[in-house]
Design an enzyme around this catalytic site. Structure first.
Site: not given
Length: 227
Positions: A17, A19
């Protein structure tokens, strides 16, 4: 540490991922959100409120900001207001995705270590792909990743597994050989739905809920602890 999940071996593919996992992106997001709100005659939200709103893609973030709250499931915003707000946000955020944001401690050490061990890496994020690429370029991270998929690269977003499965297929890895690394319930859900192992960091954007509650296979305080 991650070898514990693969019978003492390295995974073939690590899916990250963005953020809240690799980058603390809230400072630039909050600045864009506050500029949007002020342009619409509303009071700025501030960085701490935006921190709790991040994690479900740009459209949901804008809806939360316009509504002034996290739960927007039953709220119907005027279409014209949302469209104007979303356009403003895209413009403002497009001006600066990596100016005030920072890499989390241990990120470069982790990426360098995985690269040295010949492990393929990919990014799978709900962030729009244009901003994803701008941010990765801004931090010099692009060369690490064989595949980069954003929230608008495919018809669905995490926790749907399509993004993860597409990255696995492109990289020639099976779910049993892959590790999803994230910070939120969406990441755990996507990994579970894709059938791969999941590792999480506790410092990201999980809407105030401890990531341990989502029961990932592994929790590391810093990403370089994966090594």
């Amino acid at each position: 540490m991650m070898q514990r999940l693969f019978n003492g071996r390295d995974p073939a593919l690590v899916l990250f991922d963005l953020d809240g996992t690799l980058v603390d992106s809230v400072p630039d997001l909050a600045r864009a959100i506050d500029r949007m709100l002020q342009a619409l005659g509303q009071a700025p939200a501030g960085i701490e409120r935006v921190r709790h709103w991040v994690g479900n893609g740009a459209q949901v973030l804008v809806k939360r900001a316009l509504a002034g709250q996290h739960d927007v499931g039953d709220i119907e915003l005027p279409a014209a207001l949302f469209e104007r707000g979303y356009a403003l946000f895209l413009d403002y955020y497009g001006e600066a995705t990596a100016d005030q944001s920072e890499l989390y401690p241990g990120v470069i050490e982790c990426l360098d270590g995985l690269k040295a061990r010949g492990i393929t890496m990919a990014v799978v994020t709900n962030k729009p792909i244009a901003f994803t690429r701008t941010m990765l370029d801004g931090f010099g991270l692009t060369p690490y990743f064989a595949v980069v998929l954003g929230g608008d690269s495919l018809p669905t977003r995490k926790p749907d597994p399509q993004m993860l499965l597409a990255a696995m297929a492109e990289c020639g890895a099976t779910a049993a050989q892959s590790l999803m690394v994230g910070d939120s319930l969406n990441d755990v859900g996507a990994g579970r739905n894709a059938g791969c192992a999941v590792a999480c960091v506790p410092y990201g954007y999980n809407h105030g809920q401890p990531i341990a509650d989502a029961r990932p296979d592994l929790i590391v305080e810093r990403l370089d602890q994966l090594l």
